[in-house]
Design a protein around this motif. Structure first.
Motif, short mmCIF file in Angstrom:
data_model
loop_
_atom_site.label_atom_id
_atom_site.label_comp_id
_atom_site.label_asym_id
_atom_site.label_seq_id
_atom_site.Cartn_x
_atom_site.Cartn_y
_atom_site.Cartn_z
N CYS A 112 33.32 95.46 5.48
CA CYS A 112 33.51 94.07 6.04
C CYS A 112 34.98 93.65 6.26
O CYS A 112 35.68 93.87 5.34
CB CYS A 112 32.90 92.92 5.91
N VAL A 113 35.35 93.00 7.29
CA VAL A 113 36.86 92.37 7.26
C VAL A 113 36.45 91.09 7.77
O VAL A 113 35.40 90.63 8.22
CB VAL A 113 37.55 92.96 8.44
N LEU A 114 37.24 90.04 7.10
CA LEU A 114 37.03 88.71 7.39
C LEU A 114 38.31 88.13 7.98
O LEU A 114 39.59 88.11 7.47
CB LEU A 114 36.88 87.86 6.08
N VAL A 115 38.23 87.40 8.95
CA VAL A 115 39.43 86.62 9.50
C VAL A 115 39.40 85.18 9.59
O VAL A 115 38.35 84.69 9.85
CB VAL A 115 39.72 87.19 10.96
N GLY A 116 40.30 84.76 8.89
CA GLY A 116 40.32 83.10 8.76
C GLY A 116 40.09 82.62 7.20
O GLY A 116 38.91 82.74 6.88
N ILE A 117 41.17 82.47 6.60
CA ILE A 117 40.94 82.09 4.92
C ILE A 117 41.38 80.68 4.92
O ILE A 117 42.16 80.31 4.03
CB ILE A 117 41.96 83.24 4.24
N GLY A 118 40.59 79.83 5.54
CA GLY A 118 40.66 78.45 5.28
C GLY A 118 39.56 78.11 4.10
O GLY A 118 39.42 79.23 3.27
N ASN A 119 39.12 76.95 3.94
CA ASN A 119 38.25 76.53 2.98
C ASN A 119 36.93 77.42 2.97
O ASN A 119 36.56 78.09 1.85
CB ASN A 119 37.81 75.23 3.06
N LEU A 120 36.28 77.70 4.10
CA LEU A 120 35.04 78.42 4.35
C LEU A 120 35.38 79.86 4.19
O LEU A 120 34.63 80.35 3.40
CB LEU A 120 34.52 78.17 5.78
N GLY A 121 36.34 80.44 4.67
CA GLY A 121 36.68 81.68 4.58
C GLY A 121 37.17 82.10 3.21
O GLY A 121 36.72 83.09 2.85
N ALA A 122 37.73 81.35 2.55
CA ALA A 122 38.05 81.73 1.35
C ALA A 122 36.92 81.82 0.18
O ALA A 122 36.89 82.62 -0.60
CB ALA A 122 39.26 80.58 0.50
N ALA A 123 35.85 80.60 0.67
CA ALA A 123 34.68 80.84 -0.25
C ALA A 123 34.05 82.01 0.01
O ALA A 123 33.37 82.56 -0.97
CB ALA A 123 33.79 79.47 0.12
N LEU A 124 33.94 82.42 1.29
CA LEU A 124 33.04 83.68 1.52
C LEU A 124 33.91 84.90 0.73
O LEU A 124 33.15 85.57 0.20
CB LEU A 124 33.07 83.89 3.28
N ALA A 125 34.99 84.61 1.03
CA ALA A 125 35.73 86.01 0.37
C ALA A 125 35.44 86.27 -1.16
O ALA A 125 35.61 87.03 -1.72
CB ALA A 125 37.30 85.90 0.71
N GLY A 126 35.35 84.88 -1.75
CA GLY A 126 35.40 84.79 -3.00
C GLY A 126 34.18 85.06 -3.65
O GLY A 126 33.59 85.12 -5.20
N TYR A 127 32.97 85.04 -2.87
CA TYR A 127 31.59 85.08 -3.28
C TYR A 127 31.39 86.36 -3.78
O TYR A 127 31.55 87.33 -3.01
CB TYR A 127 30.66 84.46 -2.21
N GLY A 128 30.87 86.63 -5.07
CA GLY A 128 30.53 87.90 -5.52
C GLY A 128 29.19 88.46 -5.36
O GLY A 128 28.90 89.63 -5.52
N GLY A 129 28.39 87.80 -4.67
CA GLY A 129 26.90 87.95 -4.42
C GLY A 129 26.97 89.15 -3.02
O GLY A 129 25.73 89.47 -3.30
N PHE A 130 27.80 89.30 -2.38
CA PHE A 130 27.58 90.21 -1.25
C PHE A 130 27.61 91.70 -1.64
O PHE A 130 26.99 92.68 -1.12
CB PHE A 130 28.89 89.81 -0.18
N GLY A 131 28.32 91.88 -2.50
CA GLY A 131 28.49 93.34 -3.22
C GLY A 131 27.17 93.90 -3.70
O GLY A 131 26.83 95.04 -3.50
N SER A 132 26.61 93.03 -4.26
CA SER A 132 25.21 93.49 -4.90
C SER A 132 24.08 93.69 -3.65
O SER A 132 23.01 94.24 -3.89
CB SER A 132 24.68 92.55 -5.89
N ARG A 133 24.27 93.17 -2.64
CA ARG A 133 23.48 93.33 -1.32
C ARG A 133 23.94 94.28 -0.24
O ARG A 133 23.57 94.55 0.77
CB ARG A 133 23.16 91.98 -0.73
N GLY A 134 24.90 95.32 -0.83
CA GLY A 134 25.47 96.17 0.02
C GLY A 134 26.58 95.95 0.89
O GLY A 134 27.00 96.67 1.96
N PHE A 135 27.51 94.69 0.80
CA PHE A 135 28.41 94.55 1.49
C PHE A 135 29.78 94.30 0.77
O PHE A 135 29.92 93.46 -0.06
CB PHE A 135 28.12 93.02 2.25
N GLU A 136 30.99 94.89 1.27
CA GLU A 136 32.05 94.87 0.59
C GLU A 136 33.03 94.64 1.46
O GLU A 136 33.51 95.07 2.53
CB GLU A 136 32.24 96.26 0.12
#
Length: 227
Positions: free
Chosen positions: A87-111
């Protein structure tokens, strides 16, 4: 050989919830679960659960229920979770930074394989082990990593151009957090997540239950006005 009928989108969304519940049960050592237990944990009724799972073929045993690990693996396979999704993420404001820093996506198959922002102040920052790159590098990173999913967390006014660039780069699935409806070409799926709309729905449901009216914001202000 006939292919299995397409699973409705609403059912797919519920299958993802069942997968989350089953993963938690498996992690806790559970071996079997009844349809009633699984339905309750997922917030659906047992009849609806059984209808959803009927799209997967025979799953459970009458009087026993479902084998947790077997059903988890079957749903994961149907949802395409047996392999990781870049996955790629565009927009690293408060919400984007929180999404990017969340570690739970990896265990569900998203990187996340690429983070992008137009602000020079954010470019170069490290979030979740990845550097924030300038948006100009978006297409190159998508091509190099084979990213298939794009996440948009930009202001509304730039979300459509970002969507256009992601689609042109080959991304075929887009999750949009910007408060605007996007137009995408055929073959590109867009899912909209508008947090303000979800809060408004909850406020309506609260009102329907006859809840105590909310406190006016100006009533919370100190004497002399809002800070």
């Amino acid at each position: 050989m006939q292919s299995r009928p397409r699973i409705p989108e609403a059912t797919v969304a519920r299958l993802a919830v069942y997968l989350r519940v089953l993963t938690g049960l498996a992690d806790g050592g559970r071996r079997t679960v009844s349809s009633g237990e699984l339905a309750s944990a997922a917030g659906v009724n047992p009849a609806g659960l059984r209808k959803d799972l009927s799209h997967l073929g025979p799953c459970g045993t009458r009087g026993v229920g479902y084998e947790v690990s077997t059903l988890r693996d079957r749903i994961a396979g149907v949802l395409g979770m047996e392999t990781a999704h870049a996955c790629v993420l565009v927009g690293i404001g408060n919400l984007g930074a929180a999404l990017a820093g969340y570690g739970g996506f990896g265990s569900r198959g998203f990187e996340f394989v690429g983070l992008f922002d137009a602000s020079p102040a954010r470019v170069g920052q490290q979030i979740g082990g990845l550097p924030v790159r300038p948006v100009a590098e978006l297409e190159d990173v998508v091509a190099a990593t084979g990213a298939t999913i794009g996440v948009i967390a930009t202001p509304a006014e730039v979300a459509q151009p970002v969507c256009d660039r992601l689609a042109a780069a080959g991304v075929r699935s887009i999750l949009n957090f910007a408060p605007v409806t996007l137009s995408a070409p055929a073959g590109v799926d867009v899912r909209q997540v508008d947090l303000s709309v979800e809060l408004q729905v909850l406020a309506f449901l609260d009102k329907q239950r006859g809840a105590v009216p909310g406190v006016r914001l100006d009533a919370l202000a100190p004497a002399g006005g809002m800070a």
